[in-house]
Design an enzyme around this catalytic site. Sequence first.
Site, PDB file in Angstrom:
ATOM      1  N   GLU A  88     -47.448  48.172  98.430  1.00 45.79           N
ATOM      2  CA  GLU A  88     -48.121  49.162  97.586  1.00 45.79           C
ATOM      3  C   GLU A  88     -49.653  49.071  97.615  1.00 45.79           C
ATOM      4  O   GLU A  88     -50.290  48.902  96.571  1.00 45.79           O
ATOM      5  CB  GLU A  88     -47.584  49.056  96.150  1.00 45.79           C
ATOM      6  CG  GLU A  88     -46.065  49.212  96.123  1.00 45.79           C
ATOM      7  CD  GLU A  88     -45.460  49.162  94.721  1.00 45.79           C
ATOM      8  OE1 GLU A  88     -46.182  48.875  93.755  1.00 45.79           O
ATOM      9  OE2 GLU A  88     -44.251  49.406  94.601  1.00 45.79           O
ATOM     10  N   GLU A 130     -36.243  50.921  99.686  1.00 44.78           N
ATOM     11  CA  GLU A 130     -35.939  50.671  98.263  1.00 44.78           C
ATOM     12  C   GLU A 130     -35.360  51.901  97.570  1.00 44.78           C
ATOM     13  O   GLU A 130     -35.660  52.169  96.411  1.00 44.78           O
ATOM     14  CB  GLU A 130     -37.215  50.281  97.496  1.00 44.78           C
ATOM     15  CG  GLU A 130     -37.944  49.085  98.037  1.00 44.78           C
ATOM     16  CD  GLU A 130     -39.091  48.619  97.140  1.00 44.78           C
ATOM     17  OE1 GLU A 130     -39.211  49.094  95.996  1.00 44.78           O
ATOM     18  OE2 GLU A 130     -39.865  47.765  97.598  1.00 44.78           O
TER      19      GLU A 130
END
Length: 356
Positions: A166, A273
Amino acid sequence: MNGRGRRRRLLSASALIASAALAVLAVAVQADASSAANRADRRGAVILGTAFRITVAQSSRRYREQLLSHGYRSLTPEYELQMDGVERMQGIFDFVQADRAVAFAHAHGMAIRGHPLVWGKQLPAWLAHPSTRWTRATLLPVMEQWIRTMVAHYAGTVAEWDVVNEPLNQNGSLRQNLWEQVIGPDYIRIALNTAHAVDPGAVLYINDYSTEWLDAKSNALFALAKKLLSEGVPLGGIGFQVHSDTRSPVRAAQLEANMKRFGALGLRTDVTEMDVNTSGLRASERVKLRTQARIFAAAAAACRASPTCWSFTTWGFTDRYSWLGPAAQPLPFAANYKAKPAWAAITRALARKSGP
Ligand code: XIL
Protein backbone atom coordinates in the site's frame (compact mmCIF):
# COMPACT_ATOMS: atom_id res chain seq x y z
CA MET A 1 33.34 -55.19 -36.88
CA ASN A 2 36.92 -53.95 -36.80
CA GLY A 3 38.15 -51.26 -34.43
CA ARG A 4 37.96 -48.47 -37.02
CA GLY A 5 34.38 -49.30 -37.97
CA ARG A 6 33.35 -49.36 -34.37
CA ARG A 7 35.05 -46.04 -33.83
CA ARG A 8 33.34 -44.52 -36.87
CA ARG A 9 30.01 -45.80 -35.58
CA LEU A 10 30.76 -44.44 -32.18
CA LEU A 11 31.78 -41.14 -33.76
CA SER A 12 28.65 -40.88 -35.84
CA ALA A 13 26.58 -41.88 -32.81
CA SER A 14 28.22 -39.19 -30.76
CA ALA A 15 27.78 -36.74 -33.65
CA LEU A 16 24.11 -37.66 -33.64
CA ILE A 17 23.91 -37.15 -29.92
CA ALA A 18 25.79 -33.88 -30.25
CA SER A 19 23.50 -32.61 -32.98
CA ALA A 20 20.47 -33.74 -31.00
CA ALA A 21 21.89 -31.92 -28.01
CA LEU A 22 22.43 -28.87 -30.18
CA ALA A 23 18.85 -29.07 -31.40
CA VAL A 24 17.62 -29.32 -27.83
CA LEU A 25 19.84 -26.41 -26.94
CA ALA A 26 18.51 -24.39 -29.87
CA VAL A 27 14.95 -25.07 -28.78
CA ALA A 28 15.89 -24.17 -25.22
CA VAL A 29 17.56 -20.96 -26.36
CA GLN A 30 14.55 -20.16 -28.49
CA ALA A 31 12.20 -20.89 -25.61
CA ASP A 32 14.41 -18.78 -23.42
CA ALA A 33 14.34 -15.89 -25.88
CA SER A 34 10.57 -16.01 -26.14
CA SER A 35 10.14 -16.46 -22.41
CA ALA A 36 12.45 -13.50 -21.88
CA ALA A 37 9.80 -11.42 -23.57
CA ASN A 38 7.08 -13.10 -21.52
CA ARG A 39 9.00 -14.22 -18.49
CA ALA A 40 6.10 -13.40 -16.24
CA ASP A 41 3.71 -15.68 -18.12
CA ARG A 42 1.95 -18.27 -16.04
CA ARG A 43 2.56 -21.92 -16.62
CA GLY A 44 -0.62 -23.90 -16.28
CA ALA A 45 -3.75 -23.13 -14.34
CA VAL A 46 -4.30 -20.13 -12.08
CA ILE A 47 -3.36 -20.99 -8.50
CA LEU A 48 -6.26 -20.57 -6.13
CA GLY A 49 -5.31 -19.19 -2.74
CA THR A 50 -6.74 -17.88 0.50
CA ALA A 51 -5.56 -15.99 3.53
CA PHE A 52 -5.82 -18.03 6.71
CA ARG A 53 -5.25 -17.79 10.46
CA ILE A 54 -2.98 -20.37 12.00
CA THR A 55 -4.49 -19.98 15.47
CA VAL A 56 -7.91 -20.92 14.10
CA ALA A 57 -6.47 -23.73 11.97
CA GLN A 58 -4.97 -25.16 15.14
CA SER A 59 -7.96 -24.72 17.40
CA SER A 60 -10.86 -25.52 15.08
CA ARG A 61 -11.00 -28.85 13.35
CA ARG A 62 -13.90 -27.72 11.19
CA TYR A 63 -11.98 -24.68 9.91
CA ARG A 64 -8.92 -26.79 9.25
CA GLU A 65 -10.84 -29.45 7.37
CA GLN A 66 -12.65 -26.87 5.26
CA LEU A 67 -9.45 -24.98 4.54
CA LEU A 68 -7.92 -28.19 3.24
CA SER A 69 -10.86 -29.48 1.24
CA HIS A 70 -11.38 -26.86 -1.46
CA GLY A 71 -8.28 -27.26 -3.57
CA TYR A 72 -6.38 -24.16 -2.40
CA ARG A 73 -2.77 -24.33 -3.53
CA SER A 74 -1.48 -21.14 -1.90
CA LEU A 75 -1.97 -19.70 1.57
CA THR A 76 -1.31 -16.20 2.87
CA PRO A 77 -0.87 -15.92 6.64
CA GLU A 78 -3.34 -13.14 7.41
CA TYR A 79 -1.31 -11.49 10.17
CA GLU A 80 1.34 -13.90 11.40
CA LEU A 81 4.20 -12.40 9.37
CA GLN A 82 3.42 -8.79 10.32
CA MET A 83 6.13 -6.75 11.96
CA ASP A 84 4.09 -6.01 15.08
CA GLY A 85 3.85 -9.74 15.78
CA VAL A 86 7.33 -10.90 14.80
CA GLU A 87 9.51 -7.98 15.96
CA ARG A 88 7.56 -6.91 19.04
CA MET A 89 10.81 -5.79 20.62
CA GLN A 90 13.46 -4.12 18.56
CA GLY A 91 15.94 -6.60 17.17
CA ILE A 92 14.28 -9.63 18.79
CA PHE A 93 12.44 -11.82 16.32
CA ASP A 94 9.73 -14.17 17.47
CA PHE A 95 9.02 -16.62 14.68
CA VAL A 96 6.84 -19.03 16.63
CA GLN A 97 3.46 -18.19 15.08
CA ALA A 98 4.91 -17.33 11.70
CA ASP A 99 6.78 -20.63 11.52
CA ARG A 100 3.64 -22.50 12.47
CA ALA A 101 1.73 -20.84 9.66
CA VAL A 102 4.43 -21.57 7.09
CA ALA A 103 4.90 -25.14 8.30
CA PHE A 104 1.14 -25.75 8.10
CA ALA A 105 1.02 -24.67 4.46
CA HIS A 106 4.00 -26.79 3.55
CA ALA A 107 2.81 -29.84 5.42
CA HIS A 108 -0.22 -29.70 3.14
CA GLY A 109 1.74 -29.07 -0.06
CA MET A 110 0.70 -25.44 -0.42
CA ALA A 111 2.77 -22.41 -1.36
CA ILE A 112 2.98 -19.36 0.92
CA ARG A 113 2.60 -15.72 -0.05
CA GLY A 114 4.79 -13.75 2.31
CA HIS A 115 2.77 -10.76 3.45
CA PRO A 116 3.86 -8.01 4.02
CA LEU A 117 7.36 -6.70 4.66
CA VAL A 118 7.17 -2.91 4.49
CA TRP A 119 3.83 -1.31 5.31
CA GLY A 120 2.70 1.77 7.19
CA LYS A 121 0.39 -0.32 9.40
CA GLN A 122 0.78 -3.15 11.89
CA LEU A 123 3.98 -1.58 13.15
CA PRO A 124 5.29 -2.48 16.61
CA ALA A 125 4.84 0.15 19.31
CA TRP A 126 8.58 0.76 19.69
CA LEU A 127 8.70 1.74 16.04
CA ALA A 128 5.48 3.69 15.62
CA HIS A 129 5.39 5.51 18.93
CA PRO A 130 5.27 9.25 18.24
CA SER A 131 7.88 9.98 20.88
CA THR A 132 10.45 7.92 18.99
CA ARG A 133 12.37 10.32 16.81
CA TRP A 134 13.58 8.47 13.76
CA THR A 135 15.92 9.82 11.18
CA ARG A 136 16.86 8.29 7.84
CA ALA A 137 20.15 7.20 9.37
CA THR A 138 18.45 5.35 12.24
CA LEU A 139 15.37 4.00 10.44
CA LEU A 140 17.04 2.64 7.32
CA PRO A 141 19.00 -0.03 9.24
CA VAL A 142 15.79 -1.01 11.06
CA MET A 143 14.00 -1.59 7.76
CA GLU A 144 16.93 -3.39 6.23
CA GLN A 145 17.45 -5.66 9.22
CA TRP A 146 13.74 -6.52 9.30
CA ILE A 147 13.67 -7.40 5.60
CA ARG A 148 16.93 -9.34 5.71
CA THR A 149 15.90 -11.32 8.76
CA MET A 150 12.50 -12.26 7.36
CA VAL A 151 13.63 -13.11 3.85
CA ALA A 152 16.66 -15.06 5.10
CA HIS A 153 14.57 -16.99 7.62
CA TYR A 154 12.17 -18.08 4.88
CA ALA A 155 14.56 -18.30 1.92
CA GLY A 156 13.74 -21.44 0.01
CA THR A 157 10.37 -21.75 1.75
CA VAL A 158 8.55 -18.54 0.87
CA ALA A 159 8.94 -17.89 -2.85
CA GLU A 160 7.01 -14.63 -3.10
CA TRP A 161 6.83 -11.57 -0.91
CA ASP A 162 4.68 -8.49 -0.75
CA VAL A 163 7.76 -6.39 -0.13
CA VAL A 164 5.98 -3.04 -0.21
CA ASN A 165 2.35 -2.87 0.83
CA GLU A 166 0.00 0.00 0.00
CA PRO A 167 2.54 2.64 -1.03
CA LEU A 168 0.08 4.92 -2.85
CA ASN A 169 -2.72 7.34 -2.09
CA GLN A 170 -5.91 7.39 -4.11
CA ASN A 171 -4.69 10.38 -6.13
CA GLY A 172 -1.50 8.55 -7.03
CA SER A 173 0.87 10.38 -4.71
CA LEU A 174 3.11 8.38 -2.39
CA ARG A 175 1.43 7.52 0.89
CA GLN A 176 3.00 9.33 3.80
CA ASN A 177 3.73 6.33 5.99
CA LEU A 178 6.59 6.25 8.47
CA TRP A 179 9.00 4.75 5.94
CA GLU A 180 8.23 7.33 3.30
CA GLN A 181 8.28 10.24 5.71
CA VAL A 182 11.53 9.37 7.39
CA ILE A 183 13.54 7.47 4.78
CA GLY A 184 12.05 9.17 1.73
CA PRO A 185 10.49 7.89 -1.51
CA ASP A 186 13.46 5.63 -2.20
CA TYR A 187 12.42 3.33 0.67
CA ILE A 188 10.59 1.33 -2.02
CA ARG A 189 13.65 0.77 -4.15
CA ILE A 190 15.82 0.01 -1.12
CA ALA A 191 13.28 -2.48 0.26
CA LEU A 192 13.10 -4.40 -3.02
CA ASN A 193 16.89 -4.42 -3.46
CA THR A 194 17.42 -5.57 0.13
CA ALA A 195 15.00 -8.50 -0.23
CA HIS A 196 16.50 -9.50 -3.56
CA ALA A 197 20.05 -9.51 -2.21
CA VAL A 198 19.03 -12.07 0.42
CA ASP A 199 16.89 -14.33 -1.78
CA PRO A 200 17.42 -13.65 -5.48
CA GLY A 201 14.98 -16.42 -6.36
CA ALA A 202 11.96 -14.89 -4.63
CA VAL A 203 9.39 -12.98 -6.67
CA LEU A 204 8.99 -9.53 -5.14
CA TYR A 205 5.72 -7.63 -5.26
CA ILE A 206 4.24 -4.24 -4.66
CA ASN A 207 0.75 -4.89 -3.30
CA ASP A 208 -2.01 -2.30 -3.13
CA TYR A 209 -5.78 -1.81 -3.09
CA SER A 210 -8.08 0.14 -5.42
CA THR A 211 -5.65 -0.46 -8.24
CA GLU A 212 -8.12 -2.40 -10.34
CA TRP A 213 -9.42 0.78 -11.97
CA LEU A 214 -7.91 2.71 -14.85
CA ASP A 215 -7.39 5.91 -12.90
CA ALA A 216 -4.85 8.10 -11.15
CA LYS A 217 -3.84 5.44 -8.66
CA SER A 218 -3.14 2.64 -11.12
CA ASN A 219 -1.51 5.12 -13.51
CA ALA A 220 0.84 6.19 -10.73
CA LEU A 221 1.54 2.57 -9.84
CA PHE A 222 2.30 1.87 -13.48
CA ALA A 223 4.69 4.83 -13.66
CA LEU A 224 6.35 3.71 -10.43
CA ALA A 225 6.77 0.13 -11.66
CA LYS A 226 8.19 1.32 -14.96
CA LYS A 227 10.64 3.63 -13.25
CA LEU A 228 11.81 0.95 -10.82
CA LEU A 229 12.34 -1.53 -13.64
CA SER A 230 14.24 1.02 -15.71
CA GLU A 231 16.56 1.48 -12.73
CA GLY A 232 17.12 -2.27 -12.56
CA VAL A 233 15.16 -2.73 -9.33
CA PRO A 234 14.10 -6.39 -8.96
CA LEU A 235 10.35 -5.88 -8.94
CA GLY A 236 8.66 -9.10 -10.06
CA GLY A 237 4.97 -8.56 -9.57
CA ILE A 238 2.01 -6.39 -8.77
CA GLY A 239 -0.51 -7.60 -6.24
CA PHE A 240 -4.03 -6.36 -6.89
CA GLN A 241 -5.76 -6.65 -3.54
CA VAL A 242 -9.26 -6.15 -5.00
CA HIS A 243 -11.12 -5.47 -1.78
CA SER A 244 -14.37 -4.95 -3.62
CA ASP A 245 -17.97 -4.28 -2.72
CA THR A 246 -21.43 -4.21 -4.23
CA ARG A 247 -21.54 -0.41 -4.52
CA SER A 248 -18.62 0.09 -6.88
CA PRO A 249 -17.72 -3.42 -7.96
CA VAL A 250 -14.53 -4.31 -9.78
CA ARG A 251 -14.91 -4.15 -13.56
CA ALA A 252 -13.37 -7.11 -15.38
CA ALA A 253 -12.31 -5.04 -18.40
CA GLN A 254 -10.43 -2.47 -16.30
CA LEU A 255 -8.69 -5.08 -14.16
CA GLU A 256 -7.73 -7.02 -17.26
CA ALA A 257 -6.43 -3.86 -18.96
CA ASN A 258 -4.29 -3.18 -15.92
CA MET A 259 -2.98 -6.74 -15.85
CA LYS A 260 -2.14 -6.40 -19.52
CA ARG A 261 -0.13 -3.19 -19.17
CA PHE A 262 1.74 -4.31 -16.05
CA GLY A 263 2.22 -7.75 -17.62
CA ALA A 264 3.79 -6.10 -20.66
CA LEU A 265 6.49 -4.77 -18.33
CA GLY A 266 7.36 -8.39 -17.52
CA LEU A 267 5.56 -8.38 -14.17
CA ARG A 268 3.24 -10.92 -12.64
CA THR A 269 -0.19 -9.50 -11.91
CA ASP A 270 -1.94 -11.48 -9.18
CA VAL A 271 -5.16 -11.01 -7.27
CA THR A 272 -3.94 -11.15 -3.70
CA GLU A 273 -6.68 -10.25 -1.20
CA MET A 274 -10.07 -10.33 -2.80
CA ASP A 275 -13.31 -10.05 -0.87
CA VAL A 276 -16.68 -8.52 -1.73
CA ASN A 277 -18.40 -6.60 1.03
CA THR A 278 -22.17 -6.98 0.62
CA SER A 279 -23.30 -4.89 3.57
CA GLY A 280 -24.08 -1.86 1.38
CA LEU A 281 -26.65 -3.69 -0.74
CA ARG A 282 -30.26 -3.43 0.39
CA ALA A 283 -31.70 -6.50 -1.23
CA SER A 284 -32.85 -10.03 -0.49
CA GLU A 285 -30.27 -12.57 0.58
CA ARG A 286 -30.60 -14.26 -2.79
CA VAL A 287 -29.85 -11.08 -4.74
CA LYS A 288 -26.94 -10.27 -2.44
CA LEU A 289 -25.39 -13.67 -3.01
CA ARG A 290 -25.85 -13.52 -6.77
CA THR A 291 -24.46 -10.02 -7.01
CA GLN A 292 -21.45 -11.04 -4.97
CA ALA A 293 -20.90 -14.11 -7.15
CA ARG A 294 -20.91 -11.97 -10.28
CA ILE A 295 -18.34 -9.59 -8.80
CA PHE A 296 -16.00 -12.40 -7.78
CA ALA A 297 -16.45 -13.98 -11.21
CA ALA A 298 -15.51 -10.73 -12.95
CA ALA A 299 -12.15 -10.55 -11.20
CA ALA A 300 -11.50 -14.27 -11.58
CA ALA A 301 -12.25 -14.00 -15.31
CA ALA A 302 -9.84 -11.08 -15.68
CA CYS A 303 -7.16 -13.14 -13.94
CA ARG A 304 -7.88 -16.23 -16.02
CA ALA A 305 -7.66 -14.20 -19.23
CA SER A 306 -4.34 -12.62 -18.21
CA PRO A 307 -1.30 -14.83 -18.77
CA THR A 308 0.60 -12.91 -16.09
CA CYS A 309 -2.00 -13.58 -13.38
CA TRP A 310 -0.49 -16.55 -11.56
CA SER A 311 -2.72 -16.69 -8.53
CA PHE A 312 -6.14 -15.65 -7.31
CA THR A 313 -6.32 -15.26 -3.53
CA THR A 314 -9.31 -14.34 -1.40
CA TRP A 315 -8.80 -12.63 1.96
CA GLY A 316 -10.05 -15.60 3.94
CA PHE A 317 -12.56 -18.18 2.77
CA THR A 318 -15.34 -18.24 5.36
CA ASP A 319 -17.47 -15.30 6.52
CA ARG A 320 -16.90 -16.65 10.01
CA TYR A 321 -13.43 -15.13 9.98
CA SER A 322 -13.14 -11.94 7.98
CA TRP A 323 -11.34 -8.74 8.87
CA LEU A 324 -14.50 -6.88 7.71
CA GLY A 325 -16.69 -8.33 10.46
CA PRO A 326 -19.87 -10.40 10.29
CA ALA A 327 -22.12 -7.89 8.45
CA ALA A 328 -19.95 -7.77 5.36
CA GLN A 329 -20.32 -11.46 4.47
CA PRO A 330 -17.54 -10.90 1.95
CA LEU A 331 -16.17 -14.40 1.29
CA PRO A 332 -17.10 -17.43 -0.84
CA PHE A 333 -18.16 -19.61 2.10
CA ALA A 334 -20.80 -18.69 4.65
CA ALA A 335 -20.13 -18.46 8.38
CA ASN A 336 -21.36 -22.07 8.66
CA TYR A 337 -18.88 -23.04 5.92
CA LYS A 338 -21.56 -23.71 3.35
CA ALA A 339 -20.45 -22.79 -0.17
CA LYS A 340 -22.08 -19.59 -1.43
CA PRO A 341 -22.80 -18.94 -5.13
CA ALA A 342 -19.50 -17.01 -5.21
CA TRP A 343 -17.56 -20.24 -4.77
CA ALA A 344 -18.97 -21.90 -7.88
CA ALA A 345 -18.62 -18.61 -9.77
CA ILE A 346 -14.91 -18.31 -8.91
CA THR A 347 -14.01 -21.89 -9.72
CA ARG A 348 -16.00 -21.77 -12.95
CA ALA A 349 -14.38 -18.51 -14.07
CA LEU A 350 -10.88 -19.74 -13.27
CA ALA A 351 -11.40 -23.02 -15.08
CA ARG A 352 -12.80 -21.47 -18.24
CA LYS A 353 -10.62 -21.65 -21.32
CA SER A 354 -9.22 -18.28 -22.24
CA GLY A 355 -9.31 -17.01 -25.82
CA PRO A 356 -12.01 -17.60 -28.44
C1 XIL B 1 -6.03 -6.98 7.61
C2 XIL B 1 -5.99 -8.35 8.23
O1 XIL B 1 -7.14 -9.04 7.90
C3 XIL B 1 -5.58 -8.33 9.63
O2 XIL B 1 -5.59 -9.61 10.18
C4 XIL B 1 -4.22 -7.70 9.60
O3 XIL B 1 -3.49 -7.90 10.73
C5 XIL B 1 -4.34 -6.25 9.25
O4 XIL B 1 -5.30 -5.98 8.28
N1 XIL B 1 -4.72 -4.82 3.21
C6 XIL B 1 -3.74 -5.68 3.58
C7 XIL B 1 -4.01 -6.67 4.63
O5 XIL B 1 -2.67 -5.71 2.97
O6 XIL B 1 -2.88 -6.98 5.40
C8 XIL B 1 -5.13 -6.23 5.52
O7 XIL B 1 -5.45 -7.24 6.38
C9 XIL B 1 -6.33 -5.83 4.70
C10 XIL B 1 -6.00 -4.69 3.83
